[in-house]
Design a protein around this motif. Structure first.
Motif, mmCIF file in Angstrom:
data_model
loop_
_atom_site.group_PDB
_atom_site.id
_atom_site.type_symbol
_atom_site.label_atom_id
_atom_site.label_comp_id
_atom_site.label_asym_id
_atom_site.label_seq_id
_atom_site.Cartn_x
_atom_site.Cartn_y
_atom_site.Cartn_z
ATOM 1 N N THR A 4 0.854 -1.176 0.000
ATOM 2 C CA THR A 4 0.000 0.000 0.000
ATOM 3 C C THR A 4 0.894 1.231 0.000
ATOM 4 O O THR A 4 2.078 1.152 0.327
ATOM 5 C CB THR A 4 -0.924 0.031 1.231
ATOM 6 O OG1 THR A 4 -0.127 0.011 2.418
ATOM 7 C CG2 THR A 4 -1.886 -1.147 1.231
ATOM 8 N N SER A 5 0.316 2.348 -0.370
ATOM 9 C CA SER A 5 1.111 3.574 -0.382
ATOM 10 C C SER A 5 0.242 4.773 -0.035
ATOM 11 O O SER A 5 -0.973 4.740 -0.202
ATOM 12 C CB SER A 5 1.758 3.779 -1.751
ATOM 13 O OG SER A 5 0.769 3.979 -2.744
ATOM 14 N N THR A 6 0.917 5.795 0.463
ATOM 15 C CA THR A 6 0.271 7.077 0.713
ATOM 16 C C THR A 6 1.204 8.173 0.224
ATOM 17 O O THR A 6 2.419 8.054 0.332
ATOM 18 C CB THR A 6 -0.033 7.288 2.214
ATOM 19 O OG1 THR A 6 1.171 7.140 2.961
ATOM 20 C CG2 THR A 6 -1.067 6.311 2.714
ATOM 21 N N ILE A 7 0.613 9.201 -0.319
ATOM 22 C CA ILE A 7 1.369 10.352 -0.811
ATOM 23 C C ILE A 7 1.045 11.539 0.084
ATOM 24 O O ILE A 7 -0.103 11.692 0.510
ATOM 25 C CB ILE A 7 1.042 10.634 -2.300
ATOM 26 C CG1 ILE A 7 1.968 11.669 -2.909
ATOM 27 C CG2 ILE A 7 -0.392 10.994 -2.493
ATOM 28 C CD1 ILE A 7 3.238 11.114 -3.439
ATOM 29 N N SER A 8 2.049 12.334 0.382
ATOM 30 C CA SER A 8 1.819 13.508 1.224
ATOM 31 C C SER A 8 0.933 14.509 0.493
ATOM 32 O O SER A 8 0.803 14.469 -0.732
ATOM 33 C CB SER A 8 3.151 14.152 1.615
ATOM 34 O OG SER A 8 3.824 14.629 0.466
ATOM 35 N N THR A 15 5.106 7.197 0.764
ATOM 36 C CA THR A 15 5.407 6.121 1.704
ATOM 37 C C THR A 15 4.796 4.841 1.167
ATOM 38 O O THR A 15 3.595 4.791 0.875
ATOM 39 C CB THR A 15 4.847 6.430 3.107
ATOM 40 O OG1 THR A 15 5.433 7.659 3.569
ATOM 41 C CG2 THR A 15 5.159 5.307 4.080
ATOM 42 N N ILE A 16 5.637 3.824 1.031
ATOM 43 C CA ILE A 16 5.199 2.510 0.550
ATOM 44 C C ILE A 16 5.330 1.532 1.710
ATOM 45 O O ILE A 16 6.408 1.406 2.296
ATOM 46 C CB ILE A 16 6.048 2.039 -0.648
ATOM 47 C CG1 ILE A 16 5.962 3.054 -1.794
ATOM 48 C CG2 ILE A 16 5.603 0.653 -1.109
ATOM 49 C CD1 ILE A 16 6.942 2.804 -2.933
ATOM 50 N N VAL A 17 4.241 0.852 2.041
ATOM 51 C CA VAL A 17 4.226 -0.112 3.136
ATOM 52 C C VAL A 17 4.127 -1.509 2.531
ATOM 53 O O VAL A 17 3.239 -1.784 1.712
ATOM 54 C CB VAL A 17 3.040 0.144 4.096
ATOM 55 C CG1 VAL A 17 2.988 -0.902 5.190
ATOM 56 C CG2 VAL A 17 3.132 1.551 4.673
ATOM 57 N N ILE A 18 5.036 -2.386 2.949
ATOM 58 C CA ILE A 18 5.064 -3.761 2.446
ATOM 59 C C ILE A 18 4.785 -4.694 3.617
ATOM 60 O O ILE A 18 5.513 -4.683 4.607
ATOM 61 C CB ILE A 18 6.435 -4.086 1.805
ATOM 62 C CG1 ILE A 18 6.718 -3.092 0.685
ATOM 63 C CG2 ILE A 18 6.461 -5.524 1.318
ATOM 64 C CD1 ILE A 18 8.150 -3.080 0.216
ATOM 65 N N LYS A 19 3.735 -5.499 3.476
ATOM 66 C CA LYS A 19 3.363 -6.443 4.527
ATOM 67 C C LYS A 19 3.490 -7.868 3.998
ATOM 68 O O LYS A 19 3.089 -8.153 2.879
ATOM 69 C CB LYS A 19 1.929 -6.187 4.987
ATOM 70 C CG LYS A 19 1.760 -4.849 5.667
ATOM 71 C CD LYS A 19 0.358 -4.656 6.191
ATOM 72 C CE LYS A 19 0.263 -3.311 6.879
ATOM 73 N NZ LYS A 19 -1.026 -3.094 7.501
ATOM 74 N N GLY A 20 4.048 -8.733 4.827
ATOM 75 C CA GLY A 20 4.188 -10.133 4.445
ATOM 76 C C GLY A 20 5.444 -10.370 3.630
ATOM 77 O O GLY A 20 6.489 -9.770 3.876
ATOM 78 N N ARG A 21 5.326 -11.233 2.647
ATOM 79 C CA ARG A 21 6.465 -11.590 1.794
ATOM 80 C C ARG A 21 6.632 -10.562 0.681
ATOM 81 O O ARG A 21 5.669 -10.218 0.011
ATOM 82 C CB ARG A 21 6.250 -12.972 1.174
ATOM 83 C CG ARG A 21 6.234 -14.093 2.190
ATOM 84 C CD ARG A 21 5.919 -15.432 1.546
ATOM 85 N NE ARG A 21 6.857 -15.794 0.508
ATOM 86 C CZ ARG A 21 7.979 -16.494 0.704
ATOM 87 N NH1 ARG A 21 8.274 -16.903 1.924
ATOM 88 N NH2 ARG A 21 8.769 -16.793 -0.295
ATOM 89 N N PHE A 22 7.851 -10.111 0.491
ATOM 90 C CA PHE A 22 8.190 -9.188 -0.584
ATOM 91 C C PHE A 22 8.982 -10.002 -1.602
ATOM 92 O O PHE A 22 10.165 -10.241 -1.445
ATOM 93 C CB PHE A 22 8.998 -8.020 -0.022
ATOM 94 C CG PHE A 22 9.269 -6.897 -0.995
ATOM 95 C CD1 PHE A 22 8.468 -6.657 -2.097
ATOM 96 C CD2 PHE A 22 10.347 -6.052 -0.779
ATOM 97 C CE1 PHE A 22 8.722 -5.617 -2.971
ATOM 98 C CE2 PHE A 22 10.619 -5.002 -1.643
ATOM 99 C CZ PHE A 22 9.804 -4.786 -2.742
ATOM 100 N N ASP A 23 8.269 -10.463 -2.631
ATOM 101 C CA ASP A 23 8.898 -11.303 -3.644
ATOM 102 C C ASP A 23 8.276 -10.990 -5.005
ATOM 103 O O ASP A 23 7.546 -10.010 -5.150
ATOM 104 C CB ASP A 23 8.767 -12.788 -3.289
ATOM 105 C CG ASP A 23 7.338 -13.240 -3.058
ATOM 106 O OD1 ASP A 23 6.398 -12.579 -3.564
ATOM 107 O OD2 ASP A 23 7.143 -14.249 -2.377
ATOM 108 N N PHE A 24 8.559 -11.799 -6.002
ATOM 109 C CA PHE A 24 8.134 -11.491 -7.363
ATOM 110 C C PHE A 24 6.623 -11.331 -7.497
ATOM 111 O O PHE A 24 6.149 -10.575 -8.337
ATOM 112 C CB PHE A 24 8.637 -12.554 -8.345
ATOM 113 C CG PHE A 24 8.359 -12.184 -9.771
ATOM 114 C CD1 PHE A 24 9.102 -11.200 -10.396
ATOM 115 C CD2 PHE A 24 7.338 -12.804 -10.482
ATOM 116 C CE1 PHE A 24 8.835 -10.831 -11.708
ATOM 117 C CE2 PHE A 24 7.066 -12.438 -11.789
ATOM 118 C CZ PHE A 24 7.821 -11.460 -12.402
#
Length: 101
Positions: A4-8, A15-24
């Protein structure tokens, strides 16, 4: 895995939020967070507080973001990475390319 992401409000910070596995499997979602914006941000924050795992394709995605954001002039900060994730980033010498806190 969720990206997910949010822009100011002024569009300068993404801001990019990565939850769990970060893979292909997260490739399209990750790229979509920064490529489809009306204006290119000047600062990028990757929040890895809930990132459980990352692999070589995730490292490649971070490098693609760096290139997109301006290469050596890019302002990218990686925050809240677990010890395991930090270890992978350090072994890959990413602390020379990104601000890791």
């Amino acid at each position: 895995m969720a990206v997910t992401s949010t822009i100011s409000g002024d569009g300068a910070d993404l801001t990019i939020v990565i939850k769990g596995r970060f893979d292909f499997s997260s490739h399209q979602d990750f790229r979509g967070t920064y490529e489809n914006l009306p204006h290119k941000p000047t600062r990028y924050v990757i929040d890895m507080q809930d990132t459980a795992y990352l692999d070589s394709s995730a490292l490649g995605m971070l490098l693609l973001l760096r290139d997109y954001a301006g290469g050596d002039k890019a302002n990218i900060q990686i925050l809240n990475a677990s010890d395991d994730v930090k270890r992978i980033l350090t072994i890959s010498n990413f602390e020379q390319l990104f601000s890791i806190e």
